[in-house]
Write a protein that holds these residues in place. Structure first.
Motif, PDB file in Angstrom:
ATOM      1  N   VAL A  65       0.786  -1.262  -0.099  1.00 42.26           N
ATOM      2  CA  VAL A  65      -0.058  -0.156  -0.039  1.00 42.26           C
ATOM      3  C   VAL A  65       0.779   1.279   0.089  1.00 42.26           C
ATOM      4  CG1 VAL A  65      -1.571   1.554   1.294  1.00 42.26           C
ATOM      5  CG2 VAL A  65      -2.074  -0.989   0.935  1.00 42.26           C
ATOM      6  N   SER A  66       1.991   1.006   0.698  1.00 45.94           N
ATOM      7  CA  SER A  66       2.648   2.425   0.955  1.00 45.94           C
ATOM      8  C   SER A  66       3.716   2.816  -0.441  1.00 45.94           C
ATOM      9  CB  SER A  66       3.547   2.051   2.243  1.00 45.94           C
ATOM     10  OG  SER A  66       4.642   1.124   2.051  1.00 45.94           O
ATOM     11  N   LYS A  67       4.061   1.562  -1.213  1.00 44.76           N
ATOM     12  CA  LYS A  67       4.956   1.691  -2.438  1.00 44.76           C
ATOM     13  C   LYS A  67       4.570   2.478  -3.362  1.00 44.76           C
ATOM     14  CE  LYS A  67       7.396  -1.921  -3.858  1.00 44.76           C
ATOM     15  NZ  LYS A  67       8.433  -1.637  -3.434  1.00 44.76           N
ATOM     16  N   GLU A  68       5.305   3.290  -4.061  1.00 45.31           N
ATOM     17  CA  GLU A  68       4.946   4.296  -5.227  1.00 45.31           C
ATOM     18  C   GLU A  68       4.289   3.272  -6.209  1.00 45.31           C
ATOM     19  OE1 GLU A  68       6.980   7.527  -7.883  1.00 45.31           O
ATOM     20  OE2 GLU A  68       8.360   6.473  -6.517  1.00 45.31           O
ATOM     21  N   LEU A  69       3.401   3.797  -6.877  1.00 48.94           N
ATOM     22  CA  LEU A  69       2.892   2.981  -8.271  1.00 48.94           C
ATOM     23  C   LEU A  69       3.722   3.740  -9.253  1.00 48.94           C
ATOM     24  CD1 LEU A  69      -0.897   3.062  -7.427  1.00 48.94           C
ATOM     25  CD2 LEU A  69       0.434   1.460  -7.276  1.00 48.94           C
ATOM     26  N   THR A  70       4.568   2.836  -9.771  1.00 48.48           N
ATOM     27  CA  THR A  70       5.512   3.313 -11.078  1.00 48.48           C
ATOM     28  C   THR A  70       4.850   2.504 -12.296  1.00 48.48           C
ATOM     29  OG1 THR A  70       7.000   1.400 -10.503  1.00 48.48           O
ATOM     30  CG2 THR A  70       7.615   3.711  -9.554  1.00 48.48           C
ATOM     31  N   GLY A  71       5.322   2.742 -13.659  1.00 46.41           N
ATOM     32  CA  GLY A  71       5.051   2.343 -14.544  1.00 46.41           C
ATOM     33  C   GLY A  71       5.896   2.750 -15.891  1.00 46.41           C
TER      34      GLY A  71
ATOM     35  N   SER B 299      -0.889  -3.319 -22.836  1.00 43.73           N
ATOM     36  CA  SER B 299      -0.875  -1.976 -22.312  1.00 43.73           C
ATOM     37  C   SER B 299       0.467  -1.594 -21.778  1.00 43.73           C
ATOM     38  CB  SER B 299      -2.108  -1.559 -21.602  1.00 43.73           C
ATOM     39  OG  SER B 299      -2.011  -2.318 -20.290  1.00 43.73           O
ATOM     40  N   SER B 300       1.180  -2.638 -21.280  1.00 41.95           N
ATOM     41  CA  SER B 300       2.550  -2.466 -20.623  1.00 41.95           C
ATOM     42  C   SER B 300       3.302  -2.026 -21.719  1.00 41.95           C
ATOM     43  CB  SER B 300       2.927  -3.617 -19.704  1.00 41.95           C
ATOM     44  OG  SER B 300       2.218  -3.935 -18.855  1.00 41.95           O
ATOM     45  N   ASN B 301       3.215  -2.155 -22.797  1.00 35.97           N
ATOM     46  CA  ASN B 301       4.271  -2.063 -23.891  1.00 35.97           C
ATOM     47  C   ASN B 301       5.683  -2.373 -23.515  1.00 35.97           C
ATOM     48  OD1 ASN B 301       4.889  -0.812 -26.614  1.00 35.97           O
ATOM     49  ND2 ASN B 301       5.367   1.011 -25.621  1.00 35.97           N
ATOM     50  N   ASN B 302       5.665  -3.836 -23.112  1.00 34.25           N
ATOM     51  CA  ASN B 302       6.848  -4.600 -22.979  1.00 34.25           C
ATOM     52  C   ASN B 302       6.628  -5.914 -23.510  1.00 34.25           C
ATOM     53  OD1 ASN B 302       8.433  -6.599 -21.480  1.00 34.25           O
ATOM     54  ND2 ASN B 302       8.740  -5.145 -19.979  1.00 34.25           N
ATOM     55  N   LYS B 303       7.643  -6.292 -24.343  1.00 37.79           N
ATOM     56  CA  LYS B 303       7.373  -7.544 -25.096  1.00 37.79           C
ATOM     57  C   LYS B 303       7.447  -8.653 -24.152  1.00 37.79           C
ATOM     58  CE  LYS B 303      12.639  -7.879 -26.069  1.00 37.79           C
ATOM     59  NZ  LYS B 303      13.578  -7.855 -27.049  1.00 37.79           N
ATOM     60  N   TYR B 304       8.035  -8.770 -23.027  1.00 35.92           N
ATOM     61  CA  TYR B 304       8.113  -9.966 -22.264  1.00 35.92           C
ATOM     62  C   TYR B 304       6.574 -10.067 -21.444  1.00 35.92           C
ATOM     63  CZ  TYR B 304      12.741 -10.141 -22.773  1.00 35.92           C
ATOM     64  OH  TYR B 304      14.336 -10.053 -23.445  1.00 35.92           O
ATOM     65  N   SER B 305       5.916  -8.919 -21.060  1.00 36.13           N
ATOM     66  CA  SER B 305       4.968  -8.876 -20.682  1.00 36.13           C
ATOM     67  C   SER B 305       3.766  -9.364 -21.647  1.00 36.13           C
ATOM     68  CB  SER B 305       4.345  -7.426 -20.033  1.00 36.13           C
ATOM     69  OG  SER B 305       5.162  -6.891 -19.128  1.00 36.13           O
TER      70      SER B 305
ATOM     71  N   ALA C 151       8.168 -11.532 -14.276  1.00 34.64           N
ATOM     72  CA  ALA C 151       6.949 -11.864 -13.769  1.00 34.64           C
ATOM     73  C   ALA C 151       5.920 -11.877 -14.573  1.00 34.64           C
ATOM     74  CB  ALA C 151       6.643 -10.726 -12.803  1.00 34.64           C
ATOM     75  N   GLY C 152       6.132 -12.012 -16.070  1.00 36.35           N
ATOM     76  CA  GLY C 152       5.189 -12.345 -16.983  1.00 36.35           C
ATOM     77  C   GLY C 152       4.490 -10.819 -17.225  1.00 36.35           C
ATOM     78  N   PHE C 153       3.210 -11.210 -17.382  1.00 36.59           N
ATOM     79  CA  PHE C 153       2.171 -10.309 -17.827  1.00 36.59           C
ATOM     80  C   PHE C 153       2.265  -8.990 -16.701  1.00 36.59           C
ATOM     81  CE2 PHE C 153      -0.321 -13.054 -15.410  1.00 36.59           C
ATOM     82  CZ  PHE C 153      -1.197 -11.984 -14.512  1.00 36.59           C
ATOM     83  N   HIS C 154       2.661  -8.912 -15.593  1.00 34.96           N
ATOM     84  CA  HIS C 154       2.398  -8.044 -14.700  1.00 34.96           C
ATOM     85  C   HIS C 154       3.942  -7.497 -14.269  1.00 34.96           C
ATOM     86  CE1 HIS C 154       3.157 -10.878 -11.446  1.00 34.96           C
ATOM     87  NE2 HIS C 154       2.310 -11.747 -11.713  1.00 34.96           N
ATOM     88  N   THR C 155       4.710  -7.635 -15.024  1.00 31.34           N
ATOM     89  CA  THR C 155       6.137  -7.154 -14.936  1.00 31.34           C
ATOM     90  C   THR C 155       6.290  -5.762 -14.521  1.00 31.34           C
ATOM     91  OG1 THR C 155       7.239  -8.954 -16.234  1.00 31.34           O
ATOM     92  CG2 THR C 155       8.312  -6.891 -15.949  1.00 31.34           C
TER      93      THR C 155
ATOM     94  N   LYS D  70      -1.366  -2.058  -7.331  1.00 34.97           N
ATOM     95  CA  LYS D  70      -1.710  -2.803  -8.569  1.00 34.97           C
ATOM     96  C   LYS D  70      -1.116  -4.301  -8.890  1.00 34.97           C
ATOM     97  CE  LYS D  70      -2.237   1.589 -10.985  1.00 34.97           C
ATOM     98  NZ  LYS D  70      -1.734   2.344 -11.857  1.00 34.97           N
ATOM     99  N   PHE D  71       0.243  -4.287  -8.652  1.00 38.28           N
ATOM    100  CA  PHE D  71       0.640  -5.968  -8.492  1.00 38.28           C
ATOM    101  C   PHE D  71       0.052  -6.727  -7.493  1.00 38.28           C
ATOM    102  CE2 PHE D  71       3.656  -8.460  -6.074  1.00 38.28           C
ATOM    103  CZ  PHE D  71       3.772  -9.504  -7.153  1.00 38.28           C
ATOM    104  N   ALA D  72      -0.296  -6.143  -6.298  1.00 40.88           N
ATOM    105  CA  ALA D  72      -1.046  -6.991  -5.131  1.00 40.88           C
ATOM    106  C   ALA D  72      -2.315  -7.417  -5.798  1.00 40.88           C
ATOM    107  CB  ALA D  72      -1.371  -6.156  -4.184  1.00 40.88           C
ATOM    108  N   TYR D  73      -2.957  -6.523  -6.739  1.00 36.55           N
ATOM    109  CA  TYR D  73      -4.578  -6.799  -7.130  1.00 36.55           C
ATOM    110  C   TYR D  73      -4.286  -8.323  -8.014  1.00 36.55           C
ATOM    111  CZ  TYR D  73      -6.369  -2.432  -5.963  1.00 36.55           C
ATOM    112  OH  TYR D  73      -6.992  -1.569  -5.041  1.00 36.55           O
ATOM    113  N   PHE D  74      -3.255  -8.340  -8.767  1.00 31.50           N
ATOM    114  CA  PHE D  74      -2.924  -9.587  -9.591  1.00 31.50           C
ATOM    115  C   PHE D  74      -2.620 -10.853  -8.812  1.00 31.50           C
ATOM    116  CE2 PHE D  74      -2.075  -6.590 -13.291  1.00 31.50           C
ATOM    117  CZ  PHE D  74      -3.060  -6.963 -13.945  1.00 31.50           C
TER     118      PHE D  74
END
Length: 350
Positions: free
Chosen positions: A79-85, A147-153, A238-242, A248-252
């Motif tokens: 919860v306290s971590k910054e949401l980065t993307g 939507s992550s625009n990452n080929k591994y994701s 981490a695959g699709f949620h890399t 947001k990671f926690a939701y997955f």
């Protein structure tokens, strides 16, 4: 929910009738959200404890009594971590994807009859609804990867789409096999039928085959080892949620464990009598229905965890070969056998 009869009377004592229905829906939603959060956190803890047990180590043992508050501390950290993307991500779809996964899991929880009087929605197409709603969750995974625009994701998301859609066939067909036995899609009616014996006993050999296929396909559909090609850490991070962080990671992450509970709860309802006690030993004590439902479900959850820490990961070609060349044909033949069993009245009842 059947228990809302008493809640309805209580609410009418201090608010107008028009506001009662809305208030009840909000209360039920809050209860299920709380259950969702607590259940997800402690299934993560159970996973870590089971993994430690299989690997002859201690696991979490510092935060709280024997580590029982470890996942709560992890949640506070997230919860306290910054949401980065990523800068080039499609922001709207990137932010929307986790909610697809969470909402579908929450909607599925709403139709389970935990006891005879504890069920949010008793709809007459319960099995069909569960199969349909579970297929929507993959949209969130596909959106997150793309939507992550990452080929591994993206590769992870595409693998998930192929895997989930493939194994949904076996999940659906194995449940359809049991629907032949019950003659109903309504979950509460399916449980009532089992007062003459759990369906895995009534349907004997075809039911046991259907259960085995269901467990294999259900484990694959939740993207868990040995079918976790979606999140193959050695290949895709981490695959699709890399590219996701914080909550947001926690939701997955939580959705995976809630989906595992949902797969186990469906198995409990359809194969093992839901809230019904073995041989009716506690039928005169209604509130113990919740105990039996959760006990059976957690045993099946443990079985799924046992899979994870026992079998090595399959390759993609092996994963798809297992479904299309083996499980699907066996399922189709098994449905015919079950139809013959029902037609000739060869079921076992007691």
């Amino acid at each position: 929910m059947n228990t809302t009869l008493s809640i309805n009377d209580w609410l009418l004592t201090f608010m107008p009738a028009g506001a009662v229905d809305i208030t009840k829906m909000v209360m039920i939603a809050l209860i299920y959200l709380t259950v969702f959060a607590v259940l997800g956190l402690y299934l993560v803890l159970l996973e870590r404890k089971v993994a430690a047990w299989f690997q002859l180590r201690l696991g979490p043992n510092r935060v709280g009594y024997k580590g029982m508050f470890q996942t709560l501390a992890d949640a506070l950290k997230l919860v306290s971590k910054e949401l980065t993307g990523t800068v080039k991500a499609d922001k709207f779809l990137y932010n929307l994807a986790p909610y697809f996964v969470i909402i579908t899991s929450l909607m599925a929880l709403g139709v389970f009859p935990f006891t005879k009087n504890l069920q949010a929605f008793d709809i007459n197409i319960g099995i069909f609804f569960l199969i349909a709603i579970s297929s929507i969750g993959v949209i969130g995974i596909l959106l997150g990867g793309w939507s992550s625009n990452n080929k591994y994701s993206l590769i992870g998301a595409m693998r998930s789409g192929v895997q989930t859609i493939s194994y949904e066939l076996s999940v659906g067909l194995s449940l359809l096999t049991m629907v032949l036995l019950t003659g109903s899609l309504q979950l509460s009616e399916i449980i009532e039928v089992q007062k003459d014996g759990w369906l895995i006993v009534q349907g004997h050999i075809p039911a046991v085959i259907a259960f085995m296929i269901y467990m294999i396909a259900g484990t694959a559909e939740t993207n868990r080892a040995p079918f976790d090609m979606v999140e193959a850490e050695s290949e895709l991070g981490a695959g699709f949620h890399t590219e996701y962080s914080g909550m947001k990671f926690a939701y997955f992450f939580l959705a995976e464990f809630i989906n595992m509970f949902i797969i186990a709860a469906i198995a409990t309802t359809v194969f093992f009598g839901g809230w019904l006690s073995p041989f009716g030993i506690t039928e005169s004590i209604p509130f113990l229905g919740l105990f039996w439902f959760l006990a059976k479900t957690l045993v099946i959850v443990f079985l799924m965890m046992w899979f994870r820490w026992t079998f090595p990961r399959l390759r993609v070609d092996q994963l798809l070969t297992l479904e299309w060349k083996y499980l699907l044909p066996i399922n189709l033949v098994n449905i015919v056998i079950m139809a013959i069993v029902v037609w000739l009245n060869l079921t076992i009842q007691f």
